[in-house]
Scaffold this motif. Structure first.
Motif, PDB file in Angstrom:
ATOM      1  N   ALA A 128       0.986  -1.152   0.065  1.00 30.80           N
ATOM      2  CA  ALA A 128      -0.036  -0.051  -0.091  1.00 30.80           C
ATOM      3  C   ALA A 128       0.766   1.276   0.221  1.00 30.80           C
ATOM      4  CB  ALA A 128      -1.070  -0.027   1.083  1.00 30.80           C
ATOM      5  N   HIS A 163      -5.448  -0.134  -0.970  1.00 26.26           N
ATOM      6  CA  HIS A 163      -5.697   0.067   0.411  1.00 26.26           C
ATOM      7  C   HIS A 163      -5.237   1.824   0.692  1.00 26.26           C
ATOM      8  CE1 HIS A 163      -5.776  -1.215   4.832  1.00 26.26           C
ATOM      9  NE2 HIS A 163      -7.012  -0.664   4.598  1.00 26.26           N
ATOM     10  N   MET A 196      -9.982  -5.789   0.963  1.00 22.38           N
ATOM     11  CA  MET A 196     -10.271  -4.588   0.444  1.00 22.38           C
ATOM     12  C   MET A 196     -11.576  -4.002   0.213  1.00 22.38           C
ATOM     13  SD  MET A 196      -7.218  -3.307   0.264  1.00 22.38           S
ATOM     14  CE  MET A 196      -6.827  -4.279   1.928  1.00 22.38           C
ATOM     15  N   GLU A 199     -12.863  -2.987   3.251  1.00 24.72           N
ATOM     16  CA  GLU A 199     -12.411  -1.763   3.676  1.00 24.72           C
ATOM     17  C   GLU A 199     -13.167  -0.604   2.946  1.00 24.72           C
ATOM     18  OE1 GLU A 199      -9.963  -0.865   6.412  1.00 24.72           O
ATOM     19  OE2 GLU A 199     -11.074  -2.918   6.719  1.00 24.72           O
TER      20      GLU A 199
END
Length: 247
Positions: A128, A163, A196, A199
């Motif tokens: 990330a 992310h 992901m 998230e």
């Protein structure tokens, strides 16, 4: 290896724990046929490694020295170097310490050494900030190339790199990439994509996640689906799981 890098590596070796190494060897599937086959563990946890690298984050070691250390056959050595690169990438991306040249150099070093970023913890601690951080304000076609790679770790790098964007309110890339791995055969890819997606739903737009699930839940790998719906209400989770079972 330069003295500073050698000092860091020596500090990791000094806290090696054979009993922990045996546990980590099983956990990271360092066995014939396992996804970590051929790696060498010495038994040092990531939390310990983060503490060990902390004094060196601003040391400014030349990247060629870190690149040489990244080729170590020892898993924890590579983990330390990647964690250090990640910390430098975060610093290079901050407005007050921005360094576009450093950011680009870290990104290029990383992509030419993905063969050493070869387990999920190595990817997850670094992709990330190093990849996502560099691409934040740049074209992201490389993520489509990586997610189509025959190498599972490059595919995971592409997914986990998003992310960085998700934490900044951008979710388009993960939905595009997740759609491309719906038929992937690797559970580690299903986990990364589901993580992901979860998230993105939590941090960016829950309705956008629901729209993706409405379109794809019935054909999503079970692990990807379960990870992606983890924070949704129980009745909503049940509905999507039923759609998956009914396909």
């Amino acid at each position: 290896m330069a003295s500073g890098v050698a000092e860091l590596i020596a500090s990791i070796d000094a806290v090696a724990d054979p009993e922990a190494a045996a546990i980590l060897t099983r956990f990271f599937q360092v066995k014939p046929g396992g996804y970590g086959e051929g790696d060498r563990m010495i038994g040092v946890k990531l939390s310990t490694i983060r503490a060990l690298i902390k004094p060196y984050v601003r040391a400014g070691w030349p990247l060629p020295e870190l690149e040489r250390a990244l080729a170590s056959p020892i898993h924890e050595h590579r983990l330390a170097i990647l964690a250090l690169l990640a910390e430098r990438a975060i610093r290079a991306a901050k407005p007050r310490t921005a360094d576009p040249d450093e950011s680009r150099a870290l990104y290029e070093l990383y992509l030419r050494n993905t063969r050493f970023v070869n387990n999920w913890d190595l990817v997850d601690c670094s992709a990330a900030p190093v990849v996502g951080g560099y691409l934040e304000h740049r074209p992201r076609d490389v993520l489509r190339t990586l997610v189509a790679s025959p190498d599972r770790w490059e595919r995971r790098i592409a997914l986990v790199a998003t992310h960085w964007f998700i934490r900044r309110g951008e979710s388009a890339d993960i939905y595009d990439l997740a759609a491309r791995v719906l038929t992937d055969r690797e559970d580690l890819i299903h986990k990364a994509a589901g993580w992901m997606l979860r998230e993105a739903g939590k941090r960016v737009d829950a309705d956008e996640l629901l729209g993706f699930l409405d379109a794809n839940a019935a054909r999503m790998p079970r692990t990807m689906l379960r990870y992606s719906i983890e924070h949704l209400p129980a009745d909503v989770r049940a509905r999507y799981l039923a759609a998956r079972r009914g396909c």
